[in-house]
Design a protein around this motif. Structure first.
Motif, PDB file in Angstrom:
ATOM      1  N   HIS A  34     -59.070  10.952  18.412  1.00 45.42           N
ATOM      2  CA  HIS A  34     -58.771   9.956  18.639  1.00 45.42           C
ATOM      3  C   HIS A  34     -57.356   9.702  18.698  1.00 45.42           C
ATOM      4  O   HIS A  34     -56.610  10.237  17.889  1.00 45.42           O
ATOM      5  N   GLY A  35     -56.782   8.956  19.856  1.00 48.99           N
ATOM      6  CA  GLY A  35     -55.272   8.890  19.858  1.00 48.99           C
ATOM      7  C   GLY A  35     -54.663   9.936  20.811  1.00 48.99           C
ATOM      8  O   GLY A  35     -53.551   9.782  21.216  1.00 48.99           O
ATOM      9  N   GLU A  36     -55.251  11.006  20.992  1.00 52.48           N
ATOM     10  CA  GLU A  36     -54.669  12.168  21.638  1.00 52.48           C
ATOM     11  C   GLU A  36     -54.397  11.879  23.095  1.00 52.48           C
ATOM     12  O   GLU A  36     -55.500  10.999  23.859  1.00 52.48           O
ATOM     13  N   GLU A  37     -53.309  12.171  23.539  1.00 56.41           N
ATOM     14  CA  GLU A  37     -53.045  12.055  25.296  1.00 56.41           C
ATOM     15  C   GLU A  37     -53.538  12.864  25.938  1.00 56.41           C
ATOM     16  O   GLU A  37     -53.742  14.062  25.756  1.00 56.41           O
ATOM     17  N   GLN A  69     -58.275   5.224  27.081  1.00 56.58           N
ATOM     18  CA  GLN A  69     -57.768   3.865  27.587  1.00 56.58           C
ATOM     19  C   GLN A  69     -56.511   4.223  28.220  1.00 56.58           C
ATOM     20  O   GLN A  69     -55.751   5.199  27.915  1.00 56.58           O
ATOM     21  N   SER A  76     -52.675   8.301  29.379  1.00 59.89           N
ATOM     22  CA  SER A  76     -53.963   7.733  28.912  1.00 59.89           C
ATOM     23  C   SER A  76     -54.441   8.421  27.589  1.00 59.89           C
ATOM     24  O   SER A  76     -53.678   9.522  27.443  1.00 59.89           O
ATOM     25  N   ARG A  77     -54.882   7.457  26.782  1.00 60.05           N
ATOM     26  CA  ARG A  77     -55.407   8.165  25.468  1.00 60.05           C
ATOM     27  C   ARG A  77     -56.932   8.003  25.144  1.00 60.05           C
ATOM     28  O   ARG A  77     -57.531   7.179  25.620  1.00 60.05           O
ATOM     29  N   VAL A  79     -60.021   7.239  23.154  1.00 59.31           N
ATOM     30  CA  VAL A  79     -60.208   6.428  21.912  1.00 59.31           C
ATOM     31  C   VAL A  79     -61.694   6.462  21.649  1.00 59.31           C
ATOM     32  O   VAL A  79     -62.639   5.773  22.116  1.00 59.31           O
ATOM     33  N   ASP A  81     -63.555   6.975  18.157  1.00 57.87           N
ATOM     34  CA  ASP A  81     -63.992   6.998  16.739  1.00 57.87           C
ATOM     35  C   ASP A  81     -65.141   7.883  16.374  1.00 57.87           C
ATOM     36  O   ASP A  81     -65.666   8.327  17.309  1.00 57.87           O
TER      37      ASP A  81
END
Length: 127
Positions: A34-37, A69, A76-77, A79, A81
């Motif tokens: 999660h959050g990785e580019e 996103q 772009s990351r 998202v 969970d």
């Protein structure tokens, strides 16, 4: 950042679907957090030697599924969970198992034969 260098393209499968599956498998397996580019569309298209629109299509589908996103002017990351990871994993497994079942039925394999084979291979592991 997600390394697309490990993606080996297959003949006969649309490239955007292969990119989509690659990212989903990484999410499901926990190798994409999660959050990785994600690398830019241009970088991926250059690396894979494909049209940027192909990469754009895969990224757009990931966005539509709520797994990525993108914001204008930024990377772009991912998202994803725990619930998203579980959903993606279940979807990928269901698709793979369904394809395997269809192939076995086409070859005339019975349910009992399929279960025996699965059990045998499961016990062998990664030998």
């Amino acid at each position: 950042m997600l390394p697309f260098e490990h993606l080996v393209l297959e003949e006969g499968v649309p490239i955007y679907l292969q990119i989509l599956r690659y990212v989903k498998q990484g999410i499901a397996g926990g190798t994409i957090a999660h959050g990785e580019e994600l690398p830019s569309r241009r970088m991926v298209s250059s690396l894979l030697g494909v049209n940027p629109n192909t990469v754009q299509k895969a990224y757009r589908l990931l966005e539509e599924e709520g797994l990525v996103q993108s914001h204008t002017g930024s990377k772009s990351r991912v998202v994803a969970d725990e619930a998203a990871r579980d959903r993606v994993k279940a979807q990928l497994l269901r698709d793979d198992v369904q394809a395997m079942i269809s192939a076995m039925k086409q070859m005339g394999v019975t349910r009992e034969e399929a279960l025996t084979l699965l059990d045998s291979l499961w016990e062998k592991g990664d030998e």
